[in-house]
Structure formats: structure tokens, C-alpha cells
Design a protein around this motif. Structure first.
Motif, PDB file in Angstrom:
ATOM      1  N   GLN A 131      15.295  -3.992  -4.985  1.00 16.84           N
ATOM      2  CA  GLN A 131      16.727  -4.157  -4.777  1.00 16.84           C
ATOM      3  C   GLN A 131      16.985  -4.624  -3.341  1.00 16.84           C
ATOM      4  O   GLN A 131      16.211  -4.328  -2.432  1.00 16.84           O
ATOM      5  N   HIS A 133      18.692  -4.244  -0.168  1.00 14.06           N
ATOM      6  CA  HIS A 133      19.321  -3.128   0.534  1.00 14.06           C
ATOM      7  C   HIS A 133      19.952  -3.599   1.833  1.00 14.06           C
ATOM      8  O   HIS A 133      19.306  -4.245   2.657  1.00 14.06           O
ATOM      9  N   PHE A 155      14.786   5.963 -10.047  1.00  8.33           N
ATOM     10  CA  PHE A 155      15.408   5.288 -11.189  1.00  8.33           C
ATOM     11  C   PHE A 155      14.608   5.586 -12.456  1.00  8.33           C
ATOM     12  O   PHE A 155      13.787   4.772 -12.912  1.00  8.33           O
ATOM     13  N   ASP A 269      21.352  -8.920 -13.946  1.00  9.43           N
ATOM     14  CA  ASP A 269      22.512  -8.035 -13.779  1.00  9.43           C
ATOM     15  C   ASP A 269      22.534  -6.957 -14.859  1.00  9.43           C
ATOM     16  O   ASP A 269      22.861  -5.790 -14.588  1.00  9.43           O
ATOM     17  N   ARG A 272      19.893  -4.462 -14.052  1.00  2.00           N
ATOM     18  CA  ARG A 272      20.388  -3.629 -12.950  1.00  2.00           C
ATOM     19  C   ARG A 272      21.335  -2.553 -13.466  1.00  2.00           C
ATOM     20  O   ARG A 272      21.253  -1.379 -13.067  1.00  2.00           O
ATOM     21  N   TYR A 273      22.225  -2.935 -14.383  1.00  2.00           N
ATOM     22  CA  TYR A 273      23.169  -1.978 -14.970  1.00  2.00           C
ATOM     23  C   TYR A 273      22.422  -0.905 -15.753  1.00  2.00           C
ATOM     24  O   TYR A 273      22.730   0.294 -15.652  1.00  2.00           O
ATOM     25  N   GLY A 276      20.797   1.538 -13.363  1.00  2.00           N
ATOM     26  CA  GLY A 276      21.679   2.252 -12.451  1.00  2.00           C
ATOM     27  C   GLY A 276      21.509   1.824 -11.010  1.00  2.00           C
ATOM     28  O   GLY A 276      21.807   2.581 -10.087  1.00  2.00           O
ATOM     29  N   VAL A 277      21.041   0.593 -10.806  1.00  2.00           N
ATOM     30  CA  VAL A 277      20.877   0.048  -9.456  1.00  2.00           C
ATOM     31  C   VAL A 277      22.186  -0.621  -9.049  1.00  2.00           C
ATOM     32  O   VAL A 277      22.729  -1.441  -9.793  1.00  2.00           O
ATOM     33  N   THR A 278      22.704  -0.288  -7.892  1.00  2.00           N
ATOM     34  CA  THR A 278      23.990  -0.829  -7.453  1.00  2.00           C
ATOM     35  C   THR A 278      23.847  -2.134  -6.679  1.00  2.00           C
ATOM     36  O   THR A 278      24.778  -2.927  -6.620  1.00  2.00           O
ATOM     37  N   ASN A 279      22.676  -2.365  -6.082  1.00  2.00           N
ATOM     38  CA  ASN A 279      22.466  -3.553  -5.268  1.00  2.00           C
ATOM     39  C   ASN A 279      21.875  -4.687  -6.106  1.00  2.00           C
ATOM     40  O   ASN A 279      21.391  -4.456  -7.213  1.00  2.00           O
TER      41      ASN A 279
END
Length: 447
Positions: A131, A133, A155, A269, A272-273, A276-279
Motif C-alpha cells: 500500500q 503510505h 489484513f 480498488d 483494496r476494498y 480493508g486497505v484504505t491507501n
């Protein structure tokens, strides 16, 4: 077709419905009521069938790397493996199961034999997800942004990301030595669960069909997939304009290949969803010209035919685990916990035969026809707390239990289980290979 008992049940249920609501039961009303019940079900069935998962075609000229038949760990909970004994001709210490993990922290692939190369098992931990950061501004107002690898520790849903490796096969009917995937030494397929939004729009209904289709197929969620070349050629990298970027993995900052040129931004994307990765998220591959150095306990270049190197491993090329040792930890868990699946420990080689923790002082061993340096004990963090079957992390176990009696290395304050291994030459390990310990001694973990 429904069984006679099922049809009888439907008829009786309809008759009871009419009786309870004081409706006169006639053949016409029975037909109308039955259709009223069956039409919505038929609609849902057709909707589900229309939205079944469509797999990508098999990569041309390749075969899938996998174990044929049932898992060699199908009886891993048997008490026959719990005690162990001294090795003998009638009860040798043997290789029980083998795994590779193409993408760090994602689901592994069980195999029946493994080629041992400089970086460990071929195809093992050559990729990692990372990710982007962004830190806080420093005193000069500058913001530092960097790619950092992610793992199951933070994660847990990574356990639900399935991986496949397809390798070139000259016997494949569509094999072409100049084929896209053959030139790239095969390809990596990644599959991950993703539940789309549903509503009463056309797209929302289609999404509902995808969810229903997944349930009918025995899956908890619909799956998405993408594939990338396992080892892209220089020509492919130039054509697609690959980027070599610095990525932080523990204390290392290797330049690795950003694979985002091979995966759509939409799929990344959605992954990522799911995780649970926000970046921003991407997939990195180790640059085969810039492998990382193995950990400090690995043998020196003078003591091995191979230069000790690693891909996206934590520190060492190969990880081995004694099933009896896992069963010992499992037997000490608080009441109510189910037995530990050995896959929590993500080893490459699972052994049977040695008593629990006998491996703690191994220094050198022969596995099959190959010689191996047992470099150090494996210090454990919270990663084994993640159940590989559910992708749910327990807050305490088995970490709490291990810390009670497995902090045994003077170089570490962490619990230890399993051993980190460095191959002394290239070769092969296969199921049933025997293990012979050649040297024993003390270990001191180097951070």
C-alpha cells in the motif's frame, strides 16, 4: 427432479395453507398458488445462472501447478503424529506436505514436489501486495510517501485471496515456445472475494444474481480474478512501461517491479476494498536481478554453493514445521478452541516423525538428497492468530499460549515455533523424503 416425498410435502403444505386461511381448495387455486410460489424461485434461479462466474481461459502452453488428489494434510489432526520417536528404518522422519506461497500472506498452493533454487522453493514468495503510505509533514512541511508491504498480521482477509501458478508445459497441445505466457515463465492468477452492491436497478439485480450464484456454488462470496506474467520479459516490461520502485519490506528497501501495468485500476480498488486497505494498493514482484540478502544467521558464501538470497520472504528462503510441535501447542489452548490448522504457520515443509520441538536445536539436516542449513528458529508474531479457513484473527490465541512456554531463544523475546532454513545447493524435495539430522547445536536469533 424432486423426490416423491418432496412433492408430497409441497402438496400437503399447499393444502394446509388453504385450510389455515379458510380458502376453498380446488385444482385451479392449487395451480395458481403453486405458480405464484414457483415463478419467483424460477426467476432467481435463471438470474443466478446468468451471472455465474466466468473464468479466464487457461494460459496457452501452460499447466497448473498443483497437487493431484486430496491434501496430504487431510489427517493432520491425527494423534498418531503427536508423540514422535527416534528415527528408524521402520519409522523414519519424513516430509508430510509441501507448499509454496507465490504472493506473500495470500493462500498457498499444495504441491507434491518442489524445485529448490537459490531463493528457496521455486515460485515461492516472489510477489507481495503493498500500500502507498503517506506520512505526516516534517518540520519543513515535506511529506514522505512510500510503498509498504502488507501481511496477514494487519489484513487477515489476505487469507481469502487465492493464488494459482501456471507453468510452461511443452506437452500442452497449444504450447508455443514464443507464446506470451511461455516467454514469461508462466503466469500468476489471483482470485479474491468481492460482494457488489445490490439494489433494484438492472445492475443491482445482476449483482444480486452474482451473490446467489456464488452461494449455489458453495462460495461465501462472488470471486474476481486477474492474472499477471510470472516473470515478465524485458521486452514486455519496456512495452508496458513497467516501473521499478522502492518498496519497504521490514528493514529492506528493495527496488521491485510494480505490476500495476498488468492489472486494471478497478480490480485493484476492489481488492483494496475486500482487504480493508484504505491507501492505494498494488502488486509488486521481486526484481530477479535485485534479490534481497537472507537473514544474518544464513551461512556465508564460503559455506554454501549458493549465495543466500530471498524474494519477498521475511528473512530466509525456506520454512519448515514439525506437525507434532503444532499439536503440542494446540493441546495447551484454553478450553473451547478448536485444534490448530498447521497452515496457520505458513511453512513450506511439514514434517512428521520427530517428537515435538526436537527441531529446536537442529543445525544441519539432509532432506531427501539435499543438504540444508537450519539457520535459526522462527519467531512468531500475531500472524498464526489468523485462521486460514475463515480469515478471522483471534485476539489472543495461539499467541498467548505460545508465549507461556515457547520464548526459548536468548536472541528474541518472542515465542518460537518452526525453523528457518537455507539450502546449501539446488535440488528437489518431494513428499515422503526422509529427514536426517546431521548436526545439532544452539541458536541465537538475529533481528
Amino acid at each position: 427432479m424432486p423426490s416423491d416425498n418432496a412433492l408430497d410435502f409441497i402438496v400437503v403444505s399447499i393444502q394446509n395453507f388453504f385450510r389455515d386461511f379458510n380458502i376453498r381448495f380446488t385444482p385451479i387455486t392449487a395451480i395458481v398458488t403453486t405458480l405464484a410460489l414457483l415463478v419467483p424461485l424460477l426467476f432467481l434461479f435463471i438470474l443466478a445462472r446468468s451471472q455465474q462466474e466466468v473464468h479466464l481461459p487457461a494460459p496457452a502452453g501452460c499447466r497448473r501447478l498443483q497437487l493431484e488428489g486430496t491434501s496430504n494434510l487431510k489427517d493432520q489432526y491425527s494423534k498418531a503424529y503427536s508423540k514422535g520417536s527416534e528415527p528408524s528404518s521402520s519409522k523414519p522422519w519424513t516430509v508430510k506436505a509441501l507448499f509454496v506461497y507465490p504472493v506473500k500472506s495470500c493462500a498457498g498452493i499444495e504441491i507434491d514436489k518442489a524445485s529448490v533454487v537459490r531463493s528457496g522453493f521455486q515460485y515461492d514468495r516472489q510477489f507481495t501486495l503493498a500500500q502507498y503510505h503517506t506520512g505526516l509533514p516534517d518540520s519543513n512541511g515535506k511529506v514522505k510517501s512510500e510503498w509498504r508491504f502488507i501481511t496477514l498480521r494487519s489484513f487477515p482477509r489476505l487469507a481469502k485471496v487465492e493464488t494459482q501458478v501456471w507453468v510452461p508445459d511443452p506437452n500442452a497441445p497449444d504450447y508455443d515456445p514464443n507464446g506470451e505466457w511461455v516467454l514469461s515463465e508462466g503466469c500468476l492468477v489471483m482470485r479474491f472475494p468481492f460482494t457488489p452492491d445490490t439494489d433494484f436497478s438492472i445492475e443491482g439485480l445482476k449483482n444480486y444474481g452474482k451473490i446467489l450464484a456464488a452461494k449455489l456454488a458453495g462460495q461465501s462470496e462472488p470471486m474476481l480474478e486477474f492474472r499477471v506474467p510470472f516473470n515478465p520479459t524485458k521486452e514486455r516490461m519496456q512495452k508496458k512501461q513497467y516501473k521499478s520502485e522502492k518498496m519497504i519490506i521490514w528493514n529492506d528497501q528493495p527496488h521491485a517491479l510494480n505490476m500495476d501495468r498488468e492489472v486494471s485500476a478497478e480490480l485493484l480498488d476492489k481488492l483494496r476494498y475486500t482487504l480493508g486497505v484504505t491507501n492505494p494498493l498494488t502488486l509488486f514482484r521481486i526484481d530477479t536481478t535485485k534479490y534481497r540478502e537472507a537473514g544474518g544467521n544464513a551461512p556465508s558464501k564460503q559455506d554454501t554453493e549458493l549465495e543466500p538470497i530471498i524474494g519477498m520472504h521475511d528473512a530466509y528462503p525456506i520454512h519448515i514445521m514439525n506437525i507434532a510441535s503444532v499439536q503440542d501447542v494446540s493441546s495447551r489452548l484454553p478450553k473451547g478452541y478448536k485444534p490448530l490448522n498447521v497452515l496457520r504457520y505458513r511453512a513450506n515443509v511439514y514434517l512428521t516423525g520427530p517428537p515435538a520441538f526436537d527441531e529446536d536445536d537442529w543445525k544441519r539436516a539432509q532432506i531427501g538428497n539435499g543438504n540444508y542449513h537450519i539457520s535459526c528458529r522462527t519467531t512468531r508474531c500475531k500472524l498464526p492468530n489468523v485462521d486460514p479457513e475463515t480469515a478471522i484473527a483471534d485476539r489472543n490465541e495461539p499467541g498467548t499460549t505460545m508465549r507461556k512456554y515457547r520464548i526459548i531463544d536468548a536472541g528474541s523475546k518472542s515465542a518460537c515455533l518452526g525453523m528457518q532454513v537455507t539450502p546449501l545447493a539446488e535440488g528437489e524435495i518431494k513428499i515422503g523424503d526422509q529427514i536426517q539430522v546431521q548436526e545439532r547445536g544452539e541458536h541465537f536469533f538475529i533481528e
